[in-house]
Design a protein around this motif. Sequence first.
Motif, PDB file in Angstrom:
ATOM      1  N   GLN A  28       1.647   8.386  -2.843  1.00 50.69           N
ATOM      2  CA  GLN A  28       2.163   8.390  -1.482  1.00 50.69           C
ATOM      3  C   GLN A  28       1.146   9.035  -0.548  1.00 50.69           C
ATOM      4  O   GLN A  28       0.575  10.079  -0.845  1.00 50.69           O
ATOM      5  N   HIS A  63       1.503   9.644   5.442  1.00 49.37           N
ATOM      6  CA  HIS A  63       1.214   9.340   6.844  1.00 49.37           C
ATOM      7  C   HIS A  63       2.458   9.525   7.709  1.00 49.37           C
ATOM      8  O   HIS A  63       3.574   9.206   7.277  1.00 49.37           O
ATOM      9  N   ILE A  92       4.048  -1.509   5.075  1.00 47.26           N
ATOM     10  CA  ILE A  92       5.227  -1.024   4.364  1.00 47.26           C
ATOM     11  C   ILE A  92       5.252  -1.612   2.957  1.00 47.26           C
ATOM     12  O   ILE A  92       5.186  -2.823   2.770  1.00 47.26           O
ATOM     13  N   SER A  93       5.351  -0.734   1.972  1.00 47.56           N
ATOM     14  CA  SER A  93       5.325  -1.138   0.564  1.00 47.56           C
ATOM     15  C   SER A  93       6.350  -0.330  -0.215  1.00 47.56           C
ATOM     16  O   SER A  93       7.074   0.495   0.346  1.00 47.56           O
ATOM     17  N   PRO A 117       7.363   2.752  -2.651  1.00 47.33           N
ATOM     18  CA  PRO A 117       6.825   4.113  -2.552  1.00 47.33           C
ATOM     19  C   PRO A 117       5.580   4.364  -3.383  1.00 47.33           C
ATOM     20  O   PRO A 117       4.648   5.035  -2.921  1.00 47.33           O
ATOM     21  N   GLU A 143       3.330   2.270  -4.187  1.00 40.90           N
ATOM     22  CA  GLU A 143       2.244   1.352  -3.838  1.00 40.90           C
ATOM     23  C   GLU A 143       1.585   1.697  -2.511  1.00 40.90           C
ATOM     24  O   GLU A 143       0.711   0.960  -2.041  1.00 40.90           O
ATOM     25  N   GLU A 144       1.978   2.809  -1.883  1.00 44.40           N
ATOM     26  CA  GLU A 144       1.416   3.149  -0.577  1.00 44.40           C
ATOM     27  C   GLU A 144      -0.109   3.218  -0.601  1.00 44.40           C
ATOM     28  O   GLU A 144      -0.791   2.638   0.242  1.00 44.40           O
ATOM     29  N   ARG A 145      -0.645   3.948  -1.542  1.00 44.15           N
ATOM     30  CA  ARG A 145      -2.097   4.160  -1.573  1.00 44.15           C
ATOM     31  C   ARG A 145      -2.837   2.862  -1.911  1.00 44.15           C
ATOM     32  O   ARG A 145      -3.886   2.574  -1.330  1.00 44.15           O
ATOM     33  N   TYR A 185      -2.785   0.626   1.175  1.00 44.36           N
ATOM     34  CA  TYR A 185      -3.711   1.165   2.179  1.00 44.36           C
ATOM     35  C   TYR A 185      -5.158   0.844   1.816  1.00 44.36           C
ATOM     36  O   TYR A 185      -5.944   0.373   2.656  1.00 44.36           O
ATOM     37  N   SER A 242       0.264   3.811   6.317  1.00 40.08           N
ATOM     38  CA  SER A 242       1.012   3.383   5.137  1.00 40.08           C
ATOM     39  C   SER A 242       2.396   4.020   5.146  1.00 40.08           C
ATOM     40  O   SER A 242       2.538   5.219   5.423  1.00 40.08           O
ATOM     41  N   ALA A 243       3.407   3.199   4.846  1.00 40.68           N
ATOM     42  CA  ALA A 243       4.788   3.686   4.896  1.00 40.68           C
ATOM     43  C   ALA A 243       5.589   3.080   3.755  1.00 40.68           C
ATOM     44  O   ALA A 243       5.228   2.054   3.178  1.00 40.68           O
ATOM     45  N   SER A 244       6.698   3.735   3.436  1.00 43.85           N
ATOM     46  CA  SER A 244       7.636   3.221   2.438  1.00 43.85           C
ATOM     47  C   SER A 244       8.982   3.877   2.686  1.00 43.85           C
ATOM     48  O   SER A 244       9.121   4.758   3.544  1.00 43.85           O
TER      49      SER A 244
END
Length: 221
Positions: A18, A21, A124-125, A127, A129-131, A134, A148-150
């Motif tokens: 995560q 961001h 948005i992905s 949780p 997969e955020e990094r 990005y 990057s968000a989730s």
Amino acid sequence: MISAQDWADTRCLWDYHQMGHDALPCSVAVGLGSHDLGVADTAVDLYRRGMAPLLVFTGATSPTTRERMPRGEAVHYRERSLELGVPSSAVLVEPRARNTGENIRFSRALLEEAGVDVASILLISKPYEERRAYATARTLWPEVEIISASTPMTLEDYIDSIGDARLVIDMLVGALQRLLIYPEQGFMISQHVPDDVLQAYDRLRQRGFTSRLLRSDATSS
């Protein structure tokens, strides 16, 4: 059996995946297709909060989503957003992408064709997969700002939503492996991986959490 050390290592990987961001207003929000309708829910929440005037949902189907989302991930995401009150004029669908790279490339092409000026993206992905999302976007769309968000949730909540703790650990391990090897293949930017994360990753592999590893690395030390 999942040991106390396994859980500690899993949490270490979860925290690393995560980005942390802060959500800021962006030109567009792009929801990456998956089995998780929470991506669509989070996109709608960000839209309602004024963080993006336009939503793009991207994704075809995969072996893990074909039965649950027979019309395609992006189409089901769009349907979900309309059910939650987003006007159809604020939603674009990219229905062909079958991996993260295609999610980014095809969404970029769709927005260019629609004449949308993009300076920043809420990406948005899932949780964990955020990094990865990005890092992929930074390679394929380097001129825009990426946030990057989730769906905000704890590791425990995510495991409950999947219903299979071992599978979640496998997914976290597999996602970390790709962060390590994909930069060399040009698929994403390289990012610093702290020693404690690498050590947790190695221990989990040695403990057999390998079902989501690429085959060439599944049995290596």
